[in-house]
Design an enzyme around this catalytic site. Sequence first.
Site, PDB file in Angstrom:
ATOM      1  CD  GLN A   1      -2.996   0.442   2.427  1.00 54.75           C
ATOM      2  OE1 GLN A   1      -4.192   0.530   2.258  1.00 54.75           O
ATOM      3  NE2 GLN A   1      -2.491   0.093   3.582  1.00 54.75           N
TER       4      GLN A   1
ATOM      5  CG  ASP B   1       6.883  -6.582  -2.290  1.00 58.24           C
ATOM      6  OD1 ASP B   1       6.622  -7.509  -1.509  1.00 58.24           O
ATOM      7  OD2 ASP B   1       6.368  -5.455  -2.183  1.00 58.24           O
TER       8      ASP B   1
ATOM      9  CB  ALA C   1       5.877  -4.316   7.740  1.00 58.08           C
TER      10      ALA C   1
ATOM     11  CE1 TYR D   1       2.471  -4.452  11.850  1.00 59.72           C
ATOM     12  CE2 TYR D   1       1.311  -2.985  13.354  1.00 59.72           C
ATOM     13  CZ  TYR D   1       1.973  -3.196  12.164  1.00 59.72           C
ATOM     14  OH  TYR D   1       2.150  -2.154  11.295  1.00 59.72           O
TER      15      TYR D   1
ATOM     16  CE  LYS E   1       6.367  -1.583  11.708  1.00 54.38           C
ATOM     17  NZ  LYS E   1       6.924  -1.677  10.326  1.00 54.38           N
TER      18      LYS E   1
ATOM     19  CD1 TRP F   1      -5.455   3.668  13.029  1.00 52.93           C
ATOM     20  CD2 TRP F   1      -7.352   4.827  12.837  1.00 52.93           C
ATOM     21  NE1 TRP F   1      -6.088   3.645  14.240  1.00 52.93           N
ATOM     22  CE2 TRP F   1      -7.242   4.355  14.161  1.00 52.93           C
ATOM     23  CE3 TRP F   1      -8.465   5.596  12.486  1.00 52.93           C
ATOM     24  CZ2 TRP F   1      -8.216   4.616  15.129  1.00 52.93           C
ATOM     25  CZ3 TRP F   1      -9.416   5.857  13.451  1.00 52.93           C
ATOM     26  CH2 TRP F   1      -9.301   5.374  14.750  1.00 52.93           C
TER      27      TRP F   1
HETATM   28  N1  LIG Z   1      -1.543  -0.299   7.130  1.00 53.88           N
HETATM   29  C1  LIG Z   1      -1.594   0.408   8.240  1.00 53.88           C
HETATM   30  O1  LIG Z   1      -2.680   0.791   8.728  1.00 53.88           O
HETATM   31  C2  LIG Z   1      -0.324   0.781   8.950  1.00 53.88           C
HETATM   32  C3  LIG Z   1      -0.413   1.509  10.158  1.00 53.88           C
HETATM   33  C4  LIG Z   1       0.778   1.859  10.815  1.00 53.88           C
HETATM   34  C5  LIG Z   1       1.999   1.501  10.275  1.00 53.88           C
HETATM   35  N2  LIG Z   1       2.053   0.780   9.120  1.00 53.88           N
HETATM   36  C6  LIG Z   1       3.381   0.425   8.585  1.00 53.88           C
HETATM   37  O2  LIG Z   1       3.492   1.013   7.305  1.00 53.88           O
HETATM   38  C7  LIG Z   1       4.339   0.202   6.470  1.00 53.88           C
HETATM   39  C8  LIG Z   1       3.643  -0.069   5.143  1.00 53.88           C
HETATM   40  O3  LIG Z   1       2.424  -0.765   5.412  1.00 53.88           O
HETATM   41  P1  LIG Z   1       1.412  -1.148   4.238  1.00 53.88           P
HETATM   42  O4  LIG Z   1       0.044  -0.877   4.719  1.00 53.88           O
HETATM   43  O5  LIG Z   1       1.890  -0.553   2.947  1.00 53.88           O
HETATM   44  O6  LIG Z   1       1.645  -2.741   4.225  1.00 53.88           O
HETATM   45  P2  LIG Z   1       1.370  -3.806   3.062  1.00 53.88           P
HETATM   46  O7  LIG Z   1       0.463  -3.242   2.032  1.00 53.88           O
HETATM   47  O8  LIG Z   1       1.014  -5.061   3.775  1.00 53.88           O
HETATM   48  O9  LIG Z   1       2.833  -3.957   2.397  1.00 53.88           O
HETATM   49  C9  LIG Z   1       3.887  -4.614   3.044  1.00 53.88           C
HETATM   50  C10 LIG Z   1       4.747  -5.254   1.987  1.00 53.88           C
HETATM   51  O10 LIG Z   1       5.832  -5.937   2.647  1.00 53.88           O
HETATM   52  C11 LIG Z   1       6.050  -7.150   1.949  1.00 53.88           C
HETATM   53  N3  LIG Z   1       6.723  -8.175   2.748  1.00 53.88           N
HETATM   54  C12 LIG Z   1       6.188  -8.990   3.693  1.00 53.88           C
HETATM   55  N4  LIG Z   1       7.115  -9.870   4.153  1.00 53.88           N
HETATM   56  C13 LIG Z   1       8.272  -9.580   3.495  1.00 53.88           C
HETATM   57  C14 LIG Z   1       9.583 -10.137   3.523  1.00 53.88           C
HETATM   58  N5  LIG Z   1       9.910 -11.180   4.317  1.00 53.88           N
HETATM   59  N6  LIG Z   1      10.535  -9.609   2.708  1.00 53.88           N
HETATM   60  C15 LIG Z   1      10.235  -8.596   1.894  1.00 53.88           C
HETATM   61  N7  LIG Z   1       9.020  -8.015   1.800  1.00 53.88           N
HETATM   62  C16 LIG Z   1       8.030  -8.502   2.606  1.00 53.88           C
HETATM   63  C17 LIG Z   1       4.643  -7.598   1.589  1.00 53.88           C
HETATM   64  O11 LIG Z   1       4.677  -8.569   0.564  1.00 53.88           O
HETATM   65  P3  LIG Z   1       3.473  -9.681   0.508  1.00 53.88           P
HETATM   66  O12 LIG Z   1       2.211  -8.916   0.352  1.00 53.88           O
HETATM   67  O13 LIG Z   1       3.842 -10.511  -0.673  1.00 53.88           O
HETATM   68  O14 LIG Z   1       3.552 -10.409   1.820  1.00 53.88           O
HETATM   69  C18 LIG Z   1       3.996  -6.288   1.158  1.00 53.88           C
HETATM   70  O15 LIG Z   1       4.187  -6.012  -0.198  1.00 53.88           O
HETATM   71  C19 LIG Z   1       4.671  -1.035   7.310  1.00 53.88           C
HETATM   72  O16 LIG Z   1       5.917  -0.841   7.913  1.00 53.88           O
HETATM   73  C20 LIG Z   1       3.593  -1.063   8.376  1.00 53.88           C
HETATM   74  O17 LIG Z   1       4.051  -1.706   9.535  1.00 53.88           O
HETATM   75  C21 LIG Z   1       0.916   0.431   8.441  1.00 53.88           C
END
Ligand SMILES: NC(=O)c1ccc[n+]([C@@H]2O[C@H](COP(=O)([O-])OP(=O)(O)OC[C@H]3O[C@@H](n4cnc5c(N)ncnc54)[C@H](OP(=O)(O)O)[C@@H]3O)[C@@H](O)[C@H]2O)c1
Length: 277
Positions: free
Chosen positions: A10, A30, A59, A124, A128, A149
Amino acid sequence: MYIVSGAKGQLGSDVCDVLKKRNIPYIGIDVDDLDITDENAVEKFFSNNNVSCFIHCAAYTAVDKAESEKELCMAVNFNGTENIARQCRKSNAKMLYVSTDYVFGGKGDEPFEVNDEKAPLNVYGESKYLGEKAVEKYCNKHFIVRTSWVFGEKNTNFIATMLKLAETRSEVNVVSDQTGSPTYSKHLARLICDIAESEKYGVYHGTNEGYCTWSDLAKKTFEIKGKAVKVNPVATKEYPTPAIRPKNSRLSKRSLDEGGFERLPEWESAVKEYLLK
Ligand SMILES: NC(=O)c1ccc[n+]([C@@H]2O[C@H](COP(=O)([O-])OP(=O)(O)OC[C@H]3O[C@@H](n4cnc5c(N)ncnc54)[C@H](OP(=O)(O)O)[C@@H]3O)[C@@H](O)[C@H]2O)c1
């Protein structure tokens, strides 16, 4: 060269778009390109690429599943982050680590300052937080940007889930005792690139402005899309989930202001921009 991990996710996909628009050379990777849990593969990746800045968006993000997959969650969010931080240090590269409001314990109703006590309530959040500590330990040229969020075009998110429910339901129950800031990944991506381009190392909070509850967000979503769906506010205890969520996810922007970075737009206008694009 800038590197963006989680480039199919995302946030990572939007960060890649911003770098492209700014004509900053980057490689988006990725899990198929590099599994960050593989220490040797990470080391090899750094030897093969001239990394100047690593924007770490990859992540393990399945918050509820993490309660029963602790090992995997820790391997990605802690050990994976540690692998990258060590190599950034070795290459004298900058590292920007995206973290979360879940590192805090959710008490009170004041916004958390960057250095407030950490007390993650779920696996989680703990993973983090350990990732943050690894970044601070191993990489001196680091930025930590905590967000909350997040919604965007890739993957699913709360707003998309509400709109899916609206196809079949005339009312929905949504929790109304958790408060935070919805964040549009496109807006956050711009801020992340502003920070990564600077040398103002440190910890920041990056979310859209203002606070709301999940039921406020559901109501706003239906209002903007003209959906006649009634939102029934419910307490968290009526909607139990495997992972405990913080009641208070408000994040202070003091360090962002002090760093001279522009705050993101209000959450309502961000939701509107996302839904009416
Ligand atoms: N979403 C939220 O509401 C939120 C809130 C606070 C903080 N965050 C932080 O913001 C960041 C981005 O989140 P997002 O929402 O963009 O997450 P996301 O859409 O789930 O994207 C995470 C990416 O990391 C990849 N990944 C997972 N395991 C991996 C590995 N072992 N090696 C390499 N890549 C790997 C995933 O690939 P696959 O899909 O193939 O597994 C996915 O493409 C993260 O650090 C998250 O902790 C998110």
